[in-house]
Design a protein around this motif. Structure first.
Motif, short mmCIF file in Angstrom:
data_model
loop_
_atom_site.label_atom_id
_atom_site.label_comp_id
_atom_site.label_asym_id
_atom_site.label_seq_id
_atom_site.Cartn_x
_atom_site.Cartn_y
_atom_site.Cartn_z
N GLY A 1 -4.73 30.87 -14.39
CA GLY A 1 -5.79 29.86 -14.30
C GLY A 1 -5.53 28.64 -15.17
N MET A 2 -4.24 28.34 -15.38
CA MET A 2 -3.89 27.23 -16.25
C MET A 2 -4.11 25.89 -15.52
SD MET A 2 -0.30 27.21 -18.24
CE MET A 2 -0.35 28.69 -19.20
N LYS A 3 -4.58 24.88 -16.26
CA LYS A 3 -4.73 23.54 -15.69
C LYS A 3 -3.35 22.90 -15.49
CE LYS A 3 -9.30 22.84 -15.74
NZ LYS A 3 -9.51 24.30 -15.52
N ALA A 4 -3.28 21.94 -14.58
CA ALA A 4 -1.99 21.32 -14.23
C ALA A 4 -1.28 20.77 -15.47
CB ALA A 4 -2.20 20.23 -13.19
N GLY A 5 -2.03 20.07 -16.33
CA GLY A 5 -1.42 19.45 -17.50
C GLY A 5 -0.84 20.47 -18.46
N GLU A 6 -1.61 21.50 -18.73
CA GLU A 6 -1.16 22.55 -19.64
C GLU A 6 0.07 23.26 -19.06
OE1 GLU A 6 -4.10 25.58 -20.14
OE2 GLU A 6 -2.96 26.60 -21.73
N ALA A 7 0.02 23.51 -17.75
CA ALA A 7 1.15 24.19 -17.11
C ALA A 7 2.41 23.33 -17.19
CB ALA A 7 0.82 24.49 -15.65
N ARG A 8 2.22 22.02 -17.06
CA ARG A 8 3.37 21.13 -17.13
C ARG A 8 3.96 21.14 -18.54
NH1 ARG A 8 5.20 15.86 -14.37
NH2 ARG A 8 6.86 15.31 -15.81
N ASP A 9 3.08 21.13 -19.54
CA ASP A 9 3.58 21.19 -20.92
C ASP A 9 4.42 22.44 -21.14
OD1 ASP A 9 2.23 18.88 -21.40
OD2 ASP A 9 0.53 19.82 -22.44
N ARG A 10 3.90 23.54 -20.65
CA ARG A 10 4.63 24.80 -20.83
C ARG A 10 5.94 24.78 -20.06
NH1 ARG A 10 2.56 31.07 -20.27
NH2 ARG A 10 0.93 30.41 -21.68
N ALA A 11 5.91 24.16 -18.88
CA ALA A 11 7.12 24.07 -18.08
C ALA A 11 8.19 23.24 -18.80
CB ALA A 11 6.81 23.45 -16.71
N GLU A 12 7.75 22.17 -19.45
CA GLU A 12 8.72 21.33 -20.17
C GLU A 12 9.38 22.12 -21.29
OE1 GLU A 12 6.63 17.78 -21.26
OE2 GLU A 12 6.81 16.93 -19.23
N ILE A 13 8.58 22.90 -21.99
CA ILE A 13 9.14 23.71 -23.08
C ILE A 13 10.13 24.73 -22.52
CG2 ILE A 13 8.59 25.39 -24.87
CD1 ILE A 13 5.82 23.95 -25.10
N ALA A 14 9.74 25.39 -21.44
CA ALA A 14 10.62 26.41 -20.86
C ALA A 14 11.91 25.79 -20.34
CB ALA A 14 9.89 27.14 -19.74
N LEU A 15 11.80 24.62 -19.71
CA LEU A 15 13.00 23.97 -19.17
C LEU A 15 13.91 23.49 -20.30
CD1 LEU A 15 11.47 22.00 -16.17
CD2 LEU A 15 13.10 23.90 -16.05
N GLU A 16 13.28 23.00 -21.37
CA GLU A 16 14.04 22.60 -22.56
C GLU A 16 14.89 23.77 -23.04
OE1 GLU A 16 12.84 19.57 -25.04
OE2 GLU A 16 15.01 19.85 -25.07
N GLU A 17 14.28 24.94 -23.03
CA GLU A 17 14.96 26.12 -23.55
C GLU A 17 16.21 26.48 -22.76
OE1 GLU A 17 13.15 29.92 -25.72
OE2 GLU A 17 11.69 28.86 -24.48
N VAL A 18 16.20 26.15 -21.47
CA VAL A 18 17.38 26.46 -20.65
C VAL A 18 18.21 25.21 -20.36
CG1 VAL A 18 16.23 28.43 -19.58
CG2 VAL A 18 16.15 26.20 -18.45
N GLY A 19 17.85 24.10 -21.05
CA GLY A 19 18.61 22.86 -20.90
C GLY A 19 18.46 22.20 -19.54
N MET A 20 17.27 22.31 -18.94
CA MET A 20 17.08 21.75 -17.60
C MET A 20 15.89 20.80 -17.53
SD MET A 20 19.32 22.71 -15.36
CE MET A 20 18.47 22.47 -13.81
N LYS A 21 15.45 20.30 -18.69
CA LYS A 21 14.23 19.48 -18.69
C LYS A 21 14.39 18.22 -17.84
CE LYS A 21 10.86 17.46 -21.80
NZ LYS A 21 10.65 17.00 -23.17
N HIS A 22 15.59 17.65 -17.84
CA HIS A 22 15.82 16.42 -17.08
C HIS A 22 15.72 16.64 -15.57
CE1 HIS A 22 19.51 18.61 -17.57
NE2 HIS A 22 20.09 17.91 -16.63
N HIS A 23 15.67 17.88 -15.15
CA HIS A 23 15.59 18.18 -13.72
C HIS A 23 14.18 18.59 -13.29
CE1 HIS A 23 19.50 17.68 -11.99
NE2 HIS A 23 20.09 18.33 -12.96
N ILE A 24 13.19 18.29 -14.11
CA ILE A 24 11.85 18.82 -13.86
C ILE A 24 11.30 18.43 -12.49
CG2 ILE A 24 10.64 16.91 -15.05
CD1 ILE A 24 8.71 19.21 -16.11
N LEU A 25 11.68 17.24 -12.01
CA LEU A 25 11.16 16.83 -10.70
C LEU A 25 12.19 16.94 -9.59
CD1 LEU A 25 8.88 13.82 -11.75
CD2 LEU A 25 8.22 16.16 -11.16
N SER A 26 13.33 17.55 -9.88
CA SER A 26 14.34 17.72 -8.82
C SER A 26 13.87 18.74 -7.80
CB SER A 26 15.66 18.22 -9.42
OG SER A 26 16.17 17.29 -10.33
#
Ligand SMILES: Nc1ncnc2c1ncn2[C@@H]1O[C@H](COP(=O)(O)OP(=O)(O)O)[C@@H](O)[C@H]1O
Ligand SMILES: [Mg+2]
Lengths: 277, 244
Positions: free
Chosen positions: A142-167
């Protein structure tokens, strides 16, 4: 740069401070996380798991090796809840999740702690990376879009894929897809991540990058990892335990040093030689 | 042959014919919406693990695929009242027969769409705690519909044309109106030509879009993205397609 732990999105300014999750996880390091006893499984009369006992500790990397068809995936799938064994018991975090041929009630409280990444078709191709990551948190937590995006950025950072978030996931290479798939699994904050040959379709250098991501996850987040791989270099370097499957049985379960340098099991010796060419 | 065309009849009757076309479109759209929704549970039942459910779904699908739509229509309009005592108006009977029929075909299209989604993608959803319904809604359906879009569109074109059958149970669709006007004016050539053109004017653009999507999907599967120029070239019927 230290990739922030997923649990830290509540305190983004204290990047290096251990969170409660971290401390808790770290203090549990060495405790038994997964314990499987006497697992048996047949498909159409063919026995795939023959009375398998298997144990994993919190914060460990357990590498599972063995010939194709020896039952490695079946074991991971039994732990993940995707396949029910015919007999045996499985406990996760001290709670019995499978017994007497069926999932227990406790399984429902534990299953969100278990993540899994597959070898192929890992991402949903009709969604971009961000949508792949946020679908489950939004729909299940039940996460809001903004919160989910923040968490996604952190997770992508962790695997070195943040620059591909909108790919689009179809634009990514095989190694990038696997790293995003790992990030997607991290979104649900698993304590245990099961990886079934996630690098088998990748070129060796790309595979090494993906495996390095996993090793960091273990070091920094204390996530327990069970991974099936044919990468013996990774197994001997990063594994805490090596489990060798032979014809539906665990033939060897030891430290990497014992498994590879002081190996007494003939089947394992032959297997290692065969994998090395 | 010396036929004296009299288009005046058609000009006079044009508003009436348009009204018939309106009803035809209404029947088609409602039928398509109903079928596209009901085909989801039917396709799932067709793939169910429980044998009885699977067989029931398959029996339904085969009955509607292997008997003529006209017979189905007559059965619901004439036979069902005899069986149940309930008489349905022609329009309602028509909607039931058309939807029941299209649902059967649509379910088979959905099923092959569902089966084209790799099991790992669904299991990934399951591992992320998505419910069965969420797996269906967010992972399976979007991909299945996209993959089966050409099939779904051609089914809808066929259905649109097959609505003409409802004129036989006195539903005032385009075909029924055309028939009436032609009988009153003795100008069947003009009237049915205009009726045919009206059907064509609706179905042809959809047909063009369908073959276009199909070609683009074939290209995307084998040869990567295709340019806008090529896309437009393919809109022109009869034009030789570029072979890659
Ligand atoms: N769902 C299934 N249905 C039928 N047979 C299966 C199924 N899953 C696995 N098997 C069989 O079990 C054998 C062992 O499978 P698996 O655990 O995938 O081995 P591994 O991962 O070590 O290669 C395979 O040879 C396969 O044929
Ligand atoms: Mg396997």
């Amino acid at each position: 740069m230290r990739p922030a732990h997923l649990a830290q999105e509540k305190a983004p300014t204290m990047e290096n401070a251990p969170t409660i999750d971290n401390v808790e996880q770290a203090s549990r390091r060495g405790e038994v996380l997964v314990s499987a006893r006497g697992l048996e499984k047949s498909f159409y009369g063919r026995t795939i798991l023959k009375h398998v006992d298997f144990e994993m500790k919190t914060g460990d990397i357990t590498v599972i090796i063995g010939k194709s068809g020896s039952g490695k995936s079946t074991l991971l799938r039994a732990i993940a809840g995707l396949t029910d064994p015919d007999a045996g018991e499985i406990a996760i975090g001290g709670k019995t999740v499978f017994a007497d041929g069926a999932r227990t009630k406790e399984w429902n409280t534990v299953k969100s702690d278990v993540g899994m990444v597959f070898q192929t078709y890992t991402l949903w191709p009709h969604m971009n990376v961000l949508e792949n990551l946020t679908l489950a948190p939004r729909k299940r937590l039940g996460m809001k879009a903004g919160e989910a995006r923040d968490r996604a950025e952190i997770a992508l950072e962790e695997v070195g894929m943040k620059h591909h978030i909108l790919s689009r996931s179809t634009q990514l290479s095989g190694g990038e897809r696997q790293r995003v798939a790992i990030a997607r699994a991290l979104m649900m904050k698993p304590k245990l991540l099961l990886c079934d040959e996630i690098t088998s379709a990748l070129d060796p250098p790309v595979a090494a990058e993906v495996l390095e991501v996993l090793r960091r996850l273990k070091e920094e987040d204390g996530i327990a990892l069970a991974l099936v791989t044919h990468d013996m270099a990774f197994a001997s370097k990063a594994a805490d335990r090596v489990v060798f499957f032979h014809e539906g049985e665990i033939a060897v379960n030891s430290s990497p040093a014992d498994a590879f340098d002081h190996c007494t099991n003939e089947d394992l010796k032959r297997f290692v030689d065969a994998v090395r060419f | 042959m010396n036929y004296n065309f009299d288009w005046g009849v058609v000009v006079d009757a044009f508003p009436t014919l348009l009204g018939g076309l309106g009803l035809t479109l209404q029947l088609a759209v409602i039928t398509i919406v109903i079928s596209m929704v009901l085909a989801v549970p039917l396709a799932m039942a067709r793939m169910a693990r429980i044998e009885v459910i699977r067989w029931a779904a398959q029996a339904y699908i085969e009955v509607f695929r292997c008997t003529p739509l006209l017979v189905q229509l007559f059965w619901i309009f004439y036979a069902l009242p005899a069986l149940t005592g309930i008489t349905l108006p022609g329009y309602v009977s028509a909607l039931i027969a058309l939807s029941a029929n299209l649902t059967a075909f649509m379910a088979e299209a959905y099923r092959s769409g569902f089966q084209s989604v790799p099991v790992e993608q669904v299991e990934a959803g399951r591992m992320l705690q998505l419910s069965h319904l969420q797996q269906l809604r967010y992972i399976i359906l979007p991909q299945a519909l996209r993959q089966q879009l050409p099939v779904i569109l051609s089914l809808n074109i066929s259905l649109f044309k097959d609505t003409a059958l409802v004129s036989t149970i006195a539903v005032a669709d385009l075909m029924f109106i055309a028939n009436t006007v032609s009988a009153q004016s003795y100008r069947s050539l003009e009237v049915f030509t205009v009726a045919a053109l009206m059907y064509f004017a609706i179905a042809f653009p959809v047909s063009l879009i369908t073959s276009n999507i199909e070609r683009r999907m074939q290209l995307a599967a084998g040869h990567g993205p295709i340019g806008k120029k090529l896309f437009l070239a393919r809109l022109v019927p009869g034009k030789k397609t570029v072979t890659l």
